[in-house]
Scaffold this motif. Structure first.
Motif, PDB file in Angstrom:
ATOM      1  N   TYR A  55       0.868  -1.176   0.000  1.00 51.85           N
ATOM      2  CA  TYR A  55       0.000   0.000   0.000  1.00 51.85           C
ATOM      3  C   TYR A  55       0.905   1.225   0.000  1.00 51.85           C
ATOM      4  O   TYR A  55       2.080   1.147   0.374  1.00 51.85           O
ATOM      5  N   VAL A  57       1.151   5.549   1.051  1.00 53.63           N
ATOM      6  CA  VAL A  57       0.638   6.505   2.041  1.00 53.63           C
ATOM      7  C   VAL A  57       0.706   7.907   1.442  1.00 53.63           C
ATOM      8  O   VAL A  57       1.768   8.342   0.984  1.00 53.63           O
ATOM      9  N   VAL A 112      -4.370   5.934   2.622  1.00 50.89           N
ATOM     10  CA  VAL A 112      -3.567   4.997   1.835  1.00 50.89           C
ATOM     11  C   VAL A 112      -4.019   5.056   0.382  1.00 50.89           C
ATOM     12  O   VAL A 112      -5.120   5.522   0.075  1.00 50.89           O
ATOM     13  N   SER A 151       5.396   4.095   7.870  1.00 51.33           N
ATOM     14  CA  SER A 151       4.243   3.277   8.194  1.00 51.33           C
ATOM     15  C   SER A 151       4.638   1.818   8.381  1.00 51.33           C
ATOM     16  O   SER A 151       4.174   1.146   9.312  1.00 51.33           O
ATOM     17  N   ARG A 152       5.492   1.318   7.505  1.00 52.91           N
ATOM     18  CA  ARG A 152       5.969  -0.059   7.641  1.00 52.91           C
ATOM     19  C   ARG A 152       6.754  -0.242   8.940  1.00 52.91           C
ATOM     20  O   ARG A 152       6.629  -1.243   9.639  1.00 52.91           O
ATOM     21  N   ALA A 155       4.292  -0.219  11.856  1.00 55.88           N
ATOM     22  CA  ALA A 155       3.604  -1.502  11.992  1.00 55.88           C
ATOM     23  C   ALA A 155       4.531  -2.545  12.610  1.00 55.88           C
ATOM     24  O   ALA A 155       4.126  -3.320  13.477  1.00 55.88           O
ATOM     25  N   HIS A 416      -4.118   8.244   9.148  1.00 52.43           N
ATOM     26  CA  HIS A 416      -3.335   7.145   8.614  1.00 52.43           C
ATOM     27  C   HIS A 416      -3.484   5.884   9.453  1.00 52.43           C
ATOM     28  O   HIS A 416      -3.630   4.779   8.915  1.00 52.43           O
ATOM     29  N   ARG A 420      -4.851   2.476   7.769  1.00 52.54           N
ATOM     30  CA  ARG A 420      -4.037   1.248   7.765  1.00 52.54           C
ATOM     31  C   ARG A 420      -4.760   0.120   8.501  1.00 52.54           C
ATOM     32  O   ARG A 420      -4.722  -1.041   8.072  1.00 52.54           O
ATOM     33  N   ALA A 427      -1.571  -6.514   4.811  1.00 54.08           N
ATOM     34  CA  ALA A 427      -0.982  -5.246   4.358  1.00 54.08           C
ATOM     35  C   ALA A 427       0.323  -4.942   5.063  1.00 54.08           C
ATOM     36  O   ALA A 427       1.226  -4.327   4.491  1.00 54.08           O
ATOM     37  N   THR A 428       0.448  -5.362   6.314  1.00 50.61           N
ATOM     38  CA  THR A 428       1.637  -5.009   7.100  1.00 50.61           C
ATOM     39  C   THR A 428       2.688  -6.109   7.102  1.00 50.61           C
ATOM     40  O   THR A 428       3.701  -5.983   7.791  1.00 50.61           O
TER      41      THR A 428
END
Length: 442
Positions: A55, A57, A112, A151-152, A155, A416, A420, A427-428
């Protein structure tokens, strides 16, 4: 927030030269051809996500609004264009009074996105829209890449603290933008004071190895830091011997010691040993912060370690190997004449090699499954289906040239997290894979 929100002065220069020369030469030719005033629609999108990403952001929207607002051709800028014969006098005269007077719609910051998503839609005359291409792409490609990496990492951190500390690893102005994007993507604080000043991001920082080496002993350095900053400070413990440093730190600060930082070695092993030692010395509330060239994979590998926060620099501000999102800015519709009432006609690029685009002024919505999780990004040019009316993604950002959607940075950050969380759980995952939901055109 920006400095205007904080009531602080800031010198805001023109953004008009944050562009490529061909924007101005296209303008010149369109003015001469009589097509510059044709109503046009441009969209920002990416044909594919960076390899391995599931995904994207959206970040940088607030900075885009600032850039559009300050896109002015002042006397110095016009003088530069004239002296270098970039455009002719007719075009210079047009530029002198340039103010974007159109409309901009876009995905709200922090949302996203997926391949094809119309992240930003710019509407107005061809002349006023085409000039904004480069500055918009420059901001969105950079900030969205940083936010995606953040974001990654967020997570992977699983709720543990994240400190952005990459200012020394990139251009000084990029560092400020990166700190902002990282905050949107889930980081909690930054070491960059300019980012704190401009955007109100919480700032942190204590000492480096140089401070320890300045003093005659590590004990002297720790004592000086505690005297100045209090027992709640963070002491850097890996300049010499870690175990000895922990003993010294607790002797000086007591169990009230705020945190210790580890910047080298086998972080998993050292963190376990330090946690055990701190607990044995009674410093059970002292936190452990780790740094040292971390990325999302390293953070994930430390999930079983007794770590309370991660400090990330190089990998974050370079997008963790994906420093751009490959977003493009393409015309997707234009009027058949300069008449304001002339109908819009879809247009699209049909080049070889996959560089195609889908014509038409598009809406976007996210369809969800029975459990409320996203299952498809749905794009279209006609009427929005009734079941998607309340799931549309585009919001108006600029109306008639005026900014209508400024918001606190905290709002984008919260958005966000919510966006997410509404994606499928895969996704993560950090393993390679396709976008977590497909893009459908109807």
């Amino acid at each position: 927030m920006n400095t205007a929100d904080l009531g602080l002065p800031v010198d805001v220069p023109s953004t008009a030269l944050f562009t490529d020369q061909y924007e101005l030469t296209m303008l010149r030719a369109a003015l001469q051809a009589g097509t510059a005033d044709r109503r046009s629609v441009f969209e920002v999108f990416t044909r594919r996500l960076p390899e391995g990403r599931r995904y994207g952001v959206v970040a940088g929207t607030g900075r885009v609004l600032d850039a559009v607002e300050n896109f002015r051709f002042d006397t110095d800028v016009l003088g530069f264009l004239r002296a270098n014969r970039i455009v002719d006098e007719e075009t210079l005269g047009w530029l002198a009074s340039y103010r974007f007077g159109g409309d901009i719609w876009g995905y709200p910051e922090g949302e996203v996105y997926f391949p094809g998503s119309p992240i930003l839609r710019v509407e107005g005359s061809f002349a006023e829209c085409v000039l904004l291409e480069t500055v918009i792409l420059s901001i969105l490609n950079h900030d969205s890449a940083i936010a995606a990496a953040a974001s990654r990492m967020s997570a992977a951190a699983g709720g543990r603290g994240l400190i952005e500390m990459g200012a020394r690893r990139t251009h000084e102005l990029s560092a400020v933008a990166a700190a902002r994007a990282a905050y949107v993507g889930g980081f909690d604080t930054t070491s960059d004071l300019a980012a704190g000043f401009r955007y109100g991001i919480p700032t942190v920082g204590t000492s480096a190895h140089a401070f320890t080496l300045l003093h005659d002993s590590e004990r002297d350095a720790f004592q000086a830091q505690v005297n100045a900053l209090g027992r709640g400070t963070t002491l850097l413990i890996d300049t010499f011997d870690v175990a000895e440093a922990v003993r010294t730190a607790v002797e000086i600060a007591g169990p009230e010691l705020g945190a210790v930082r580890i910047d080298s070695g086998d972080l998993l092993l050292v963190a376990h040993r330090v946690r055990q030692q701190l607990d044995e010395l009674g410093a059970v509330d002292t936190k452990i912060v780790v740094t040292s060239d971390l990325d999302e994979y390293a953070i994930a590998s430390l999930a079983a370690a007794p770590v309370d926060a991660y400090g990330v620099g190089t990998q974050l501000v370079t997008g963790s190997g994906r420093p751009t999102c490959s977003m493009v800015y393409k015309i997707v519709a234009r009027a058949t004449s300069a008449d304001p009432k002339a109908p819009l006609q879809p247009v699209a690029k049909k080049s070889l090699g996959g560089k195609t685009s889908v014509g038409g002024r598009k809406w976007a919505a996210r369809r969800t499954d029975l459990w409320g999780y996203a299952e498809a990004e749905v794009l279209g040019t006609g009427a929005v289906p009734a079941d998607l009316l309340d799931r549309q993604l585009l919001v108006q950002l600029v109306k008639g040239g005026g900014i209508v959607a400024r918001e606190p940075l905290e709002t984008a950050r919260s958005r966000h997290f919510a966006a997410r969380a509404a994606l499928p759980v895969s996704a993560t995952q950090l393993s390679r894979g396709e976008p977590v939901i497909p893009t459908e055109y109807i």
